[in-house]
Design a protein around this motif. Structure first.
Motif, mmCIF file in Angstrom:
data_model
loop_
_atom_site.group_PDB
_atom_site.id
_atom_site.type_symbol
_atom_site.label_atom_id
_atom_site.label_comp_id
_atom_site.label_asym_id
_atom_site.label_seq_id
_atom_site.Cartn_x
_atom_site.Cartn_y
_atom_site.Cartn_z
ATOM 1 N N MET A 1 -10.609 -23.184 5.670
ATOM 2 C CA MET A 1 -10.670 -24.027 4.495
ATOM 3 C C MET A 1 -11.814 -25.033 4.689
ATOM 4 N N HIS A 2 -12.631 -25.162 3.706
ATOM 5 C CA HIS A 2 -13.761 -26.098 3.716
ATOM 6 C C HIS A 2 -13.248 -27.499 3.384
ATOM 7 N N VAL A 3 -13.951 -28.516 3.860
ATOM 8 C CA VAL A 3 -13.514 -29.902 3.639
ATOM 9 C C VAL A 3 -13.345 -30.217 2.153
ATOM 10 N N PHE A 4 -14.162 -29.626 1.298
ATOM 11 C CA PHE A 4 -14.027 -29.890 -0.132
ATOM 12 C C PHE A 4 -12.786 -29.221 -0.715
ATOM 13 N N GLU A 5 -12.351 -28.118 -0.134
ATOM 14 C CA GLU A 5 -11.083 -27.522 -0.547
ATOM 15 C C GLU A 5 -9.926 -28.432 -0.143
ATOM 16 N N VAL A 6 -10.026 -29.015 1.043
ATOM 17 C CA VAL A 6 -9.009 -29.957 1.503
ATOM 18 C C VAL A 6 -8.938 -31.142 0.552
ATOM 19 N N ARG A 76 -18.037 -37.097 7.811
ATOM 20 C CA ARG A 76 -19.485 -36.889 7.984
ATOM 21 C C ARG A 76 -19.979 -35.646 7.263
ATOM 22 N N GLU A 77 -19.163 -34.596 7.259
ATOM 23 C CA GLU A 77 -19.562 -33.373 6.559
ATOM 24 C C GLU A 77 -19.757 -33.653 5.072
ATOM 25 N N VAL A 78 -18.890 -34.452 4.488
ATOM 26 C CA VAL A 78 -19.005 -34.822 3.081
ATOM 27 C C VAL A 78 -20.256 -35.671 2.863
ATOM 28 N N GLU A 79 -20.436 -36.670 3.718
ATOM 29 C CA GLU A 79 -21.611 -37.538 3.606
ATOM 30 C C GLU A 79 -22.904 -36.748 3.740
ATOM 31 N N HIS A 80 -22.939 -35.834 4.687
ATOM 32 C CA HIS A 80 -24.139 -35.010 4.901
ATOM 33 C C HIS A 80 -24.438 -34.173 3.658
ATOM 34 N N TRP A 81 -23.408 -33.572 3.077
ATOM 35 C CA TRP A 81 -23.596 -32.748 1.898
ATOM 36 C C TRP A 81 -24.086 -33.580 0.717
ATOM 37 N N LEU A 82 -23.530 -34.784 0.552
ATOM 38 C CA LEU A 82 -23.910 -35.649 -0.563
ATOM 39 C C LEU A 82 -25.310 -36.237 -0.407
ATOM 40 N N GLU A 83 -25.776 -36.351 0.805
ATOM 41 C CA GLU A 83 -27.064 -36.992 1.068
ATOM 42 C C GLU A 83 -28.206 -36.347 0.287
#
Length: 104
Positions: A1-6, A76-83
């Protein structure tokens, strides 16, 4: 499951919102979620487990209680993707405010 699915689950997002202000006991989290959503204690525990397994929450025992907190490393994964979406705004214009959220 990907963090965005979570994070796609409204109960898990609400749990993170509750934890954003600091540590809370599993009993406290369960009480709030049960009152707001009406799900059982085992269901809340399952959501907390998913958050832990994906690095978004951490737990520590304190006597007979379990204290939960946001694990910022998991964000961090979310922040990195949004950057990559923030950069064009920095160059050209300000990021528009999200409705219902304070700016600045």
């Amino acid at each position: 499951m990907h963090v965005f699915e979570v994070l796609g689950d409204s109960v898990r997002r609400r749990l993170l919102e509750l934890l954003a202000d600091g540590e809370r006991t599993s009993g406290d989290l369960t009480s709030v979620i049960r009152a707001e959503v009406g799900i059982s204690q085992p269901a809340v525990s399952q959501h907390l487990r998913v958050l832990r397994e994906h690095g978004l929450a951490r737990v520590r025992p304190e006597g007979t209680r379990r204290l939960y907190a946001v694990d910022r490393r998991g964000l961090r994964e979310v922040e990195h993707w949004l950057e990559r979406f923030r950069e064009p705004y920095r160059q050209d214009e300000e990021i528009p405010p999200v409705q219902g959220r304070p700016t600045g």
